[in-house]
Structure formats: C-alpha cells, structure tokens
Design an enzyme around this catalytic site. Structure first.
Site: not given
Ligand code: NOJ
Length: 444
Positions: A166, A355
């Site tokens: 991200e 994710e």
């Molecule tokens: C994206 C992130 O990569 C991760 O580290 C985070 O915990 C999740 N979103 C949930 O917010």
C-alpha cells in the site's frame, strides 16, 4: 458457494505484517523502526499502544503457522522487518534476524504452505528515517540493497513476493497527514516520498527478477471505489481527483503510464517540479500479479476548505450505510466494481486480492468468539469476487486480513481484524467462528 468454484489452483491465504505481529521489537539484534519510535510519542496511537510485544509471533511462529494450516489456507503472507535484517537500515547485518525468517519460511514449507514475503510493510528502520526516510534521495539505493540481500538469502525457498504494501497508505498517512509513522506532514513530503516509493516498487521487482529463479512478483495497492456524493460538476471533479490519488497514483507508473497528472493542476505541478517523466522507465515493471487490497468505498463531496484535493468524505454512518467497527462501509458490490476498474487496464492481466477483511467488536465468551458479522462480510465479498472472476477477470488468489488480532497501527490493539482472537495479556489464541467458517469453506 464453495472454494472449489474458484478453481483448484486458486491461492487462498492469510496476510500479516511484521510490525503488527512479531513483537521482540528491541531484541535479538533488531534495530528500531519508525513505528517503534512513533508509537512512543504521546497521543500518536490509541491508548498509547505500541508494537514492542504485539502477538509475540517472534517466539510463537510455529504455533501460529500451524493455525494457518489448521484453518485450511495454502498461503501465509508475512513481511520482513527491514530493521531486523539491517538494524541501521544498511551496512551491517543481523544474523539472528536472518535466521528468524529462515525459520518462518522453513516452517511454512514443512507444512506445505506457500510463504509469500512482503518486503516493505511500513516499518522503515528509524536510522534511515533520521536521514529523511522515504523523502530522501538515498532511499532507493538503501531499499535496493535490502531487497537484493533478501532475494539472495531467501530466493531459493521463496517464490512469491510482494514488493511494497500500500504505497498510498503509508505515504499519505505517514508523510502528508502525519497520523502514521514517521508523522511527517505536508504535500512536499508526500510528493517526495511518493516519487521514491514509485521507483522503489519497480526497482525492487527488477532485482527480484534478476536474482530469484521462477519468482512470482507482485506489489500491493490499496483501492477504494470512489462515488461522487451528487452529480454536481464540483462533486464529480472532487471524486475524480480522489480516484487519481487513491487508485491510480501508484498503479499507473508501474503500467508505464507515468503519474495520472492530466486534468489536475496540482499533480501537473508535481510532475513538473519533480521531472517525473525522467523516471518513467524506472517506475515501470511488468508484474506477475497486481495485488489489490480493498476495505471500503468512499463517497466524496467537494469541499473548498480541504487543502490540495478539495474533497471530503461523507462517512458511512452519516449516510446510514452499513459499516464495520472501523466506520468503513460494508459494500461487496463496490469490491466487485473496483476489481473491474483495475482489470480494465489492458496491462493488468493477473489480480490477486492480497488483503480484505473487517474489524468488528468481538466478544470472547466461554472460550468462543461468535463473530457472525465477519462471516457475513466474507461471504458477501467472496461472492462479489466470484462474480468478477466468472465474468473473465483473471483473479488468482485471495488473502484474508488477517490471521489473528494484532497491532492495528494508530488504532492500537483494540481494532481486531483476526480470524483468530488474541488475548494480548496471555497471548492465548482462540479461533473465532469466522476461522471455523473458513475451515469449512476451504474444505469444499
Ligand atoms: C491495510 C494494511 O496493509 C494493514 O497493515 C492493515 O492492518 C489493514 N489495512 C487494516 O487496516
């Protein structure tokens, strides 16, 4: 709906990140990361929580990787803490750290799990941050040294790689808004960090390609469907700017398109001041998969008082839309649409959802967490993904966020996204009902 509807080679997994689970933040030779120092600053994380112990995965990795297997997943995605390998970010290496990731990888292989390694999941070594971190010109050389080391050390055992997690997330929250580490603010910091990150994601991938035989290389983008609040010209333009920033900004350079600067003066100025066209080749890479991470759509309204983007989010709760405990709208159709938006680029021919998941208020009662809302969420999101897949989008995997409750950055430990509940006092793991739901789903 069964997991077999997605095809037998579909990769099902769970994703995690070093700073969120490992703990042992100041031991076994690890250097401090920007999250270790940021969390110590007053008011930066909820209740002053910090990642120093987290889930103690450092000592419990065998038990935790066994859980991944028990739940029926095939892939375990984890990240390497840069400062565990290079305590000062570059130069001297830390043998204990190198050994730790070898152990984690070997444990996965022993259980016939695929280790998927993220090289950068937000925990920059503090000593590099002191030299400017992602805003510093030197960062690309530092990052490349670290990537080359990991590729050489682990490349014979690890084939699946995610270069950067991200980029928009950490550059905007950490360098523009200051609510994540390292807590810097301002549009200049953001643009400097963004350019270097865009270069790093492609250069890291090129190093992996050169060093690792049969590597399957991806990088992971956050994304959100952007919906204008009304059809007014101002709202439509505000939505377009937000889309350029949140969905296109880091993806398009990878695809060889450069930054999406047309139609928005602010981005045009950035391109000119940073001569971004000069880096077009360096920012480009033909990834084996594009990692897509989705949690919510955004409804956007024009607001002249918001600097730069002049856009404002109309929150789910104010629209009475269903939302998670994070306040994030639950909307599986928007997941479907953002997948289609990414798949519409002709250069994107393999998408992996790296994710997706949700935080709900969980209650541990008599050794059980009955998290029906999370089960409901996953069912809806998987159905939406299947729809996109059946319409021809080449989606090759899905990783749930996340294996177990962990350190949710500025939200600390109270935001629980896990399929496994963690008691942070005792480190006792309890599989939630959603974990059992996955176990059933994956068995069919
Ligand atoms: C994206 C992130 O990569 C991760 O580290 C985070 O915990 C999740 N979103 C949930 O917010």
């Amino acid at each position: 709906m069964h997991s077999s509807d997605f095809g037998k080679d579909f990769l099902w997994g769970v994703a995690t990140a070093a700073a969120q689970i490992e703990g042992a933040a100041n031991s076994y030779g690890k250097g401090p990361s920007i999250w270790d120092t940021f969390a110590k600053r007053t008011g930066k994380t909820k209740k002053g929580h910090n990642p120093s112990e987290a889930c103690d995965f450092y000592h419990r990795y065998q038990e935790d990787i066994a859980l991944v297997k028990t739940l029926g997943f095939k892939v375990f995605r984890f990240s390497i803490a840069w400062a565990r390998i290079f305590p000062l970010g570059r130069g001297q290496i830390n043998q204990d750290g190198i050994r730790f990731y070898n152990n984690v990888i070997d444990e996965c292989l022993k259980l016939d799990l695929i280790p998927m390694v993220t090289l950068y999941h937000w925990d920059l070594p503090e000593s590099l941050s002191k030299e400017g971190g992602w805003t510093a010109f030197g960062i690309n050389a530092w990052f490349n040294e670290y990537v080359a080391f990991c590729a050489k050390e682990y490349g014979n055992k690890v084939k699946h790689w995610v270069v950067i997690n991200e980029p928009f997330g950490f550059t905007s929250l950490g360098y523009m808004l200051g609510v994540h580490a390292p807590g810097q603010t301002g549009v200049h910091n953001f643009f400097d960090a963004a350019l270097h990150t865009a270069i790093a994601q492609a250069e890291g991938a090129k190093i992996l390609r050169a060093e690792v035989k049969n590597a399957i290389i991806g990088t992971a983008f956050s994304c959100s469907e952007i919906v204008p609040y009304t059809q007014s010209a101002q709202d439509l333009l505000a939505a377009k700017r937000t889309d350029a920033l949140m969905n296109r900004f880091f993806l398009e350079p990878v695809l060889g398109m450069g930054f999406p600067t047309a139609d928005w003066e602010v981005l045009e100025k950035f391109a000119i001041s940073h001569s971004t066209w000069r880096y077009q080749e360096r920012m480009k890479f033909d990834f084996d998969f594009i990692g897509l991470q989705n949690y919510f759509p955004l409804v956007i309204k024009y607001n002249a008082f918001i600097p730069v983007v002049q856009a404002w989010e109309v929150k789910a709760k104010n629209r009475r839309a269903p939302h998670t405990a994070m306040g994030w709208e639950i909307n599986a159709n928007s997941f479907y649409r953002i997948i289609k938006q990414f798949a519409a680029y002709p250069q994107v021919n393999n998408i992996m959802v790296t994710e997706n998941g949700a935080y709900f208020q969980d209650h541990l009662v008599d050794g059980k967490v009955n998290d029906q809302a999370r089960i409901h969420y996953f069912k809806a999101y998987l159905a939406a993904m299947l729809k996109a897949k059946n319409e021809g989008v080449n989606i090759t995997g899905y990783l749930a966020w996340t294996l177990m409750d962990n350190f949710e950055w500025a939200e600390g430990y109270q935001a629980r996204f896990g399929l496994v509940h963690n008691d942070f006092k005792t480190q006792q793991r309890t599989i939630k009902q959603s974990g059992y739901w996955w176990q059933d789903f994956l068995s069919l």
